[in-house]
Design a protein around this motif. Structure first.
Motif, PDB file in Angstrom:
ATOM      1  N   ALA A 247       0.834  -1.209   0.000  1.00 51.94           N
ATOM      2  CA  ALA A 247       0.000   0.000   0.000  1.00 51.94           C
ATOM      3  C   ALA A 247       0.867   1.257   0.000  1.00 51.94           C
ATOM      4  N   GLY A 248       1.980   1.225   0.747  1.00 54.97           N
ATOM      5  CA  GLY A 248       2.901   2.370   0.763  1.00 54.97           C
ATOM      6  C   GLY A 248       3.529   2.597  -0.601  1.00 54.97           C
ATOM      7  N   GLN A 249       3.926   1.513  -1.264  1.00 56.85           N
ATOM      8  CA  GLN A 249       4.505   1.627  -2.608  1.00 56.85           C
ATOM      9  C   GLN A 249       3.469   2.167  -3.596  1.00 56.85           C
TER      10      GLN A 249
ATOM     11  N   SER B 225       1.564   6.630  -6.879  1.00 53.92           N
ATOM     12  CA  SER B 225       0.458   7.551  -7.195  1.00 53.92           C
ATOM     13  C   SER B 225       0.904   8.998  -7.037  1.00 53.92           C
ATOM     14  N   PHE B 226       1.666   9.287  -5.998  1.00 53.65           N
ATOM     15  CA  PHE B 226       2.160  10.642  -5.784  1.00 53.65           C
ATOM     16  C   PHE B 226       3.107  11.064  -6.896  1.00 53.65           C
TER      17      PHE B 226
ATOM     18  N   LEU C 267       0.956   4.129  -2.878  1.00 55.49           N
ATOM     19  CA  LEU C 267       0.783   5.541  -2.546  1.00 55.49           C
ATOM     20  C   LEU C 267       1.928   6.374  -3.117  1.00 55.49           C
ATOM     21  N   LEU C 268       3.157   5.883  -2.988  1.00 60.24           N
ATOM     22  CA  LEU C 268       4.318   6.592  -3.516  1.00 60.24           C
ATOM     23  C   LEU C 268       4.247   6.710  -5.038  1.00 60.24           C
TER      24      LEU C 268
END
Length: 188
Positions: free
Chosen positions: A33-35, A40-41, A37-38
């Motif tokens: 999920a963190g990857q 997507s940013f 999010l990164l």
């Protein structure tokens, strides 16, 4: 005598192995999920940069087309890659009186703005009645070296070419070409 306990009732929680497996699965999900999010940013940032560049390029294109359409004199100097246009002032330049001739020159900056931004398309303007020099202001950045040219193909039709950096290191480029018709020459 004490009653015997049923072995099925003996375990009343999670074992250490089950907790470790649950923590590992949770950590993998959290990292995924963190990857996401990164990524997507980063994608949002790229789209925002491209959108800003496209808006600036649209502004520069519209400015050039407007000036070419109404110009009395248009000349492109291929040696220093300057497009010079002259037209009567209709309120564009407050320093000039109404109807006075205005000279605008479009050219690439003399040096790179930065490694990420490349060269800029600059515009300078003055009243022809002025004897002073011309100061230039950047309209849009991200041009490659020599990434601006213009040529008259047929009477009154100008082809303008832009070569922009497609990525930040300048190894790829996008080329744009558009046509502008000088109304004064086309009507003749």
């Amino acid at each position: 005598m004490m009653p015997l306990r049923d072995p099925a009732l003996k375990q009343s929680g999670f074992t250490l192995v089950e907790l470790m497996v649950a923590l590992a699965v949770g950590l993998i999900i959290l990292l995924g999920a963190g990857q996401l999010l990164l990524m997507s940013f980063q994608t949002f940032r790229q789209i925002e940069l491209m959108s800003n560049r496209q808006a600036a390029l649209t502004f520069a294109t519209e400015t050039l087309v407007r000036d070419i359409r109404r110009s009395d004199i248009i000349a492109f100097n291929s040696g220093n890659r300057e497009l010079k246009v002259e037209f009567p002032n209709n309120g564009d330049l407050s320093a000039c009186s109404a109807g006075a001739q205005v000279e605008r020159i479009y050219r690439l900056s003399s040096r790179m703005v930065s490694a990420k931004e490349g060269w800029s398309l600059d515009m300078g303007q003055r009243c022809l009645s002025d004897t002073g020099g011309m100061s230039y202001e950047p309209l849009v950045t991200s041009f490659t070296e020599g990434g601006f040219s213009a040529e008259e193909t047929i009477e009154g039709v100008w082809v303008i070419r832009f070569r922009l950096m497609a990525n930040r290191d300048g190894s790829l480029m996008d080329e744009f070409e558009f046509r502008a018709v000088n109304r004064n020459q086309a009507v003749k």
